[in-house]
Design a protein around this motif. Structure first.
Motif, PDB file in Angstrom:
ATOM      1  N   GLN A  51      23.665  49.368  47.644  1.00  0.00           N
ATOM      2  CA  GLN A  51      23.720  50.498  48.564  1.00  0.00           C
ATOM      3  C   GLN A  51      24.718  50.233  49.691  1.00  0.00           C
ATOM      4  OE1 GLN A  51      19.670  50.892  49.773  1.00  0.00           O
ATOM      5  NE2 GLN A  51      19.023  51.925  47.896  1.00  0.00           N
ATOM      6  N   GLN A  52      24.730  49.005  50.205  1.00  0.00           N
ATOM      7  CA  GLN A  52      25.663  48.651  51.267  1.00  0.00           C
ATOM      8  C   GLN A  52      27.105  48.730  50.775  1.00  0.00           C
ATOM      9  OE1 GLN A  52      24.989  47.977  54.553  1.00  0.00           O
ATOM     10  NE2 GLN A  52      22.985  48.715  53.962  1.00  0.00           N
ATOM     11  N   ASN A  53      27.356  48.244  49.563  1.00  0.00           N
ATOM     12  CA  ASN A  53      28.710  48.301  49.007  1.00  0.00           C
ATOM     13  C   ASN A  53      29.137  49.744  48.765  1.00  0.00           C
ATOM     14  OD1 ASN A  53      29.373  45.578  49.001  1.00  0.00           O
ATOM     15  ND2 ASN A  53      28.404  45.222  47.036  1.00  0.00           N
ATOM     16  N   GLN A  54      28.230  50.594  48.292  1.00  0.00           N
ATOM     17  CA  GLN A  54      28.563  52.005  48.065  1.00  0.00           C
ATOM     18  C   GLN A  54      28.895  52.697  49.385  1.00  0.00           C
ATOM     19  OE1 GLN A  54      29.032  53.546  45.183  1.00  0.00           O
ATOM     20  NE2 GLN A  54      29.528  55.458  46.193  1.00  0.00           N
ATOM     21  N   ALA A  55      28.107  52.417  50.419  1.00  0.00           N
ATOM     22  CA  ALA A  55      28.370  53.022  51.731  1.00  0.00           C
ATOM     23  C   ALA A  55      29.716  52.542  52.287  1.00  0.00           C
ATOM     24  CB  ALA A  55      27.245  52.689  52.699  1.00  0.00           C
ATOM     25  N   ALA A  56      30.027  51.263  52.120  1.00  0.00           N
ATOM     26  CA  ALA A  56      31.309  50.739  52.596  1.00  0.00           C
ATOM     27  C   ALA A  56      32.467  51.361  51.824  1.00  0.00           C
ATOM     28  CB  ALA A  56      31.344  49.218  52.459  1.00  0.00           C
ATOM     29  N   GLU A  58      32.544  54.360  50.430  1.00  0.00           N
ATOM     30  CA  GLU A  58      32.709  55.736  50.890  1.00  0.00           C
ATOM     31  C   GLU A  58      33.320  55.788  52.290  1.00  0.00           C
ATOM     32  OE1 GLU A  58      28.797  57.356  50.386  1.00  0.00           O
ATOM     33  OE2 GLU A  58      28.969  57.342  48.202  1.00  0.00           O
ATOM     34  N   ARG A  59      32.941  54.851  53.176  1.00  0.00           N
ATOM     35  CA  ARG A  59      33.557  54.770  54.498  1.00  0.00           C
ATOM     36  C   ARG A  59      35.046  54.459  54.377  1.00  0.00           C
ATOM     37  NH1 ARG A  59      29.182  52.011  56.114  1.00  0.00           N
ATOM     38  NH2 ARG A  59      30.231  50.023  55.885  1.00  0.00           N
ATOM     39  N   GLY A  60      35.399  53.591  53.428  1.00  0.00           N
ATOM     40  CA  GLY A  60      36.802  53.253  53.199  1.00  0.00           C
ATOM     41  C   GLY A  60      37.611  54.461  52.775  1.00  0.00           C
ATOM     42  N   ILE A  61      37.053  55.274  51.887  1.00  0.00           N
ATOM     43  CA  ILE A  61      37.743  56.493  51.447  1.00  0.00           C
ATOM     44  C   ILE A  61      37.945  57.428  52.630  1.00  0.00           C
ATOM     45  CG2 ILE A  61      37.470  58.601  50.081  1.00  0.00           C
ATOM     46  CD1 ILE A  61      36.224  56.923  47.888  1.00  0.00           C
ATOM     47  N   SER A  62      36.892  57.611  53.418  1.00  0.00           N
ATOM     48  CA  SER A  62      36.966  58.510  54.574  1.00  0.00           C
ATOM     49  C   SER A  62      37.996  58.020  55.596  1.00  0.00           C
ATOM     50  CB  SER A  62      35.588  58.607  55.218  1.00  0.00           C
ATOM     51  OG  SER A  62      35.643  59.342  56.409  1.00  0.00           O
ATOM     52  N   PHE A  80      38.265  47.132  61.091  1.00  0.00           N
ATOM     53  CA  PHE A  80      37.459  45.929  60.879  1.00  0.00           C
ATOM     54  C   PHE A  80      35.998  46.128  61.239  1.00  0.00           C
ATOM     55  CE2 PHE A  80      39.042  45.694  65.168  1.00  0.00           C
ATOM     56  CZ  PHE A  80      37.938  45.281  65.902  1.00  0.00           C
ATOM     57  N   GLN A  81      35.704  47.081  62.119  1.00  0.00           N
ATOM     58  CA  GLN A  81      34.322  47.318  62.505  1.00  0.00           C
ATOM     59  C   GLN A  81      33.553  48.105  61.445  1.00  0.00           C
ATOM     60  OE1 GLN A  81      36.976  48.836  63.730  1.00  0.00           O
ATOM     61  NE2 GLN A  81      36.561  51.018  63.731  1.00  0.00           N
ATOM     62  N   SER A  82      34.218  48.623  60.440  1.00  0.00           N
ATOM     63  CA  SER A  82      33.563  49.452  59.425  1.00  0.00           C
ATOM     64  C   SER A  82      33.028  48.661  58.237  1.00  0.00           C
ATOM     65  CB  SER A  82      34.541  50.509  58.907  1.00  0.00           C
ATOM     66  OG  SER A  82      34.883  51.398  59.938  1.00  0.00           O
ATOM     67  N   TYR A  83      33.286  47.371  58.191  1.00  0.00           N
ATOM     68  CA  TYR A  83      32.802  46.579  57.061  1.00  0.00           C
ATOM     69  C   TYR A  83      32.411  45.191  57.530  1.00  0.00           C
ATOM     70  CZ  TYR A  83      37.621  44.808  57.223  1.00  0.00           C
ATOM     71  OH  TYR A  83      38.801  44.272  57.635  1.00  0.00           O
ATOM     72  N   SER A  84      31.592  44.546  56.721  1.00  0.00           N
ATOM     73  CA  SER A  84      31.195  43.164  56.986  1.00  0.00           C
ATOM     74  C   SER A  84      31.888  42.275  55.965  1.00  0.00           C
ATOM     75  CB  SER A  84      29.674  43.033  56.866  1.00  0.00           C
ATOM     76  OG  SER A  84      29.284  43.243  55.526  1.00  0.00           O
ATOM     77  N   TYR A  95      39.276  52.211  50.488  1.00  0.00           N
ATOM     78  CA  TYR A  95      40.443  52.525  51.316  1.00  0.00           C
ATOM     79  C   TYR A  95      41.675  52.715  50.427  1.00  0.00           C
ATOM     80  CZ  TYR A  95      43.562  52.481  55.332  1.00  0.00           C
ATOM     81  OH  TYR A  95      44.492  52.833  56.281  1.00  0.00           O
ATOM     82  N   ASP A  96      41.861  51.812  49.475  1.00  0.00           N
ATOM     83  CA  ASP A  96      43.004  51.925  48.564  1.00  0.00           C
ATOM     84  C   ASP A  96      42.922  53.205  47.737  1.00  0.00           C
ATOM     85  OD1 ASP A  96      44.056  49.553  49.497  1.00  0.00           O
ATOM     86  OD2 ASP A  96      43.298  48.347  47.825  1.00  0.00           O
ATOM     87  N   GLN A  97      41.717  53.584  47.348  1.00  0.00           N
ATOM     88  CA  GLN A  97      41.532  54.789  46.540  1.00  0.00           C
ATOM     89  C   GLN A  97      41.780  56.050  47.372  1.00  0.00           C
ATOM     90  OE1 GLN A  97      40.818  54.765  43.264  1.00  0.00           O
ATOM     91  NE2 GLN A  97      40.826  56.974  43.110  1.00  0.00           N
ATOM     92  N   GLY A  98      41.397  56.029  48.635  1.00  0.00           N
ATOM     93  CA  GLY A  98      41.465  57.232  49.451  1.00  0.00           C
ATOM     94  C   GLY A  98      42.786  57.463  50.164  1.00  0.00           C
TER      95      GLY A  98
END
Length: 187
Positions: A51-56, A58-62, A80-84, A95-98
Motif C-alpha cells: 500500500q505504501q509503495n502504491q501511494a508513493a 501515485e504521488r510520483g505520477i502526480s 524528497f519529502q514525498s517518499y521514504s 515520476y518517470d511514468q508521469g
C-alpha cells in the motif's frame, strides 16, 4: 549392488523440504517455517508495504505531471519529502511514468504565435475535438504503432523516447502518436 546399499544412508540424509530444511524420510514432517500468528503478521506487513509503495507511485505520477505542466526539469529528487528510503523506487517509477516533457520545436523554427503571445488562443480545427485517424500511408505513425504495441505486450514502460534514433526525427510527433495509440489501446 553392495555399493548402492552403502550409499543409501548418505542419500537419505540429503532430503530437504521446500524451504531447504533437512527432513527425515521416515519421521513426521517438519512443521511450517512460521507459526500461524507470525504468518499473519508477515502478511499484514507485506500488505502495508504494498500500500505504501502504491501511494508513493501515485504521488510520483502526480508530482511529475505538476512539474511537466509548470515547465520544470525532470528531477524526482526535488520532492524528497514525498517518499521514504523504502518507497523511493516506487516513487521514482511513478515520476518517470508521469513526466511528459513539452514538445520542443524543431531547430531553426519559431513556435506558433498563439504559444508566445499572452491571451492568444490556439487555432480551432474543423471537426472540433473529435479524433481524426491518421492516414494509412504514414510510415512514421505505423512504425510507432508497431513499436508501441510490442512494448505494451512485452510489459515495458510507456516510453517512446527510448526509441529515439529508430525513426526520422522530422516525423517524431507522428511516431509518438502511433506509439501512444498502440500502447494505450485496449488489451
Amino acid at each position: 549392488m553392495r555399493a548402492y546399499i552403502l550409499l543409501l544412508p548418505l542419500l537419505l540424509t540429503q532430503c530437504v523440504d521446500q524451504y531447504g530444511n533437512p527432513m527425515s524420510p521416515f519421521g513426521p514432517q517438519v512443521p511450517p517455517p512460521y507459526s500461524e500468528q507470525r504468518e499473519q503478521y508477515r502478511q499484514q506487513t507485506q500488505d502495508y508495504s504494498q500500500q505504501q509503495n502504491q501511494a508513493a507511485y501515485e504521488r510520483g505520477i502526480s508530482d511529475a505531471r505538476s512539474d511537466s505542466s509548470n515547465g520544470l526539469s525532470k528531477s524526482y529528487t526535488r520532492h524528497f519529502q514525498s517518499y521514504s528510503p523504502g518507497t523511493q523506487t516506487a516513487y521514482r517509477a511513478g515520476y518517470d511514468q508521469g513526466y511528459m516533457p513539452p514538445l520542443a520545436p524543431y531547430p531553426g523554427t519559431q513556435p506558433p504565435s498563439w504559444q508566445t503571445q499572452p491571451n492568444a488562443q490556439p487555432p480551432s480545427y474543423q471537426g472540433g475535438n473529435s479524433y481524426t485517424p491518421p492516414p494509412a500511408s504514414d510510415p512514421a505513425y505505423n512504425q510507432g504503432y508497431d513499436i508501441g504495441l510490442r512494448d505494451r505486450v512485452a510489459g515495458r514502460q510507456n516510453d517512446p523516447g527510448a526509441h529515439t534514433g529508430v525513426y526520422d526525427p522530422r516525423f517524431r510527433r507522428s511516431f509518438e502518436r502511433g506509439y501512444s495509440d498502440a500502447y494505450n489501446s485496449r488489451r
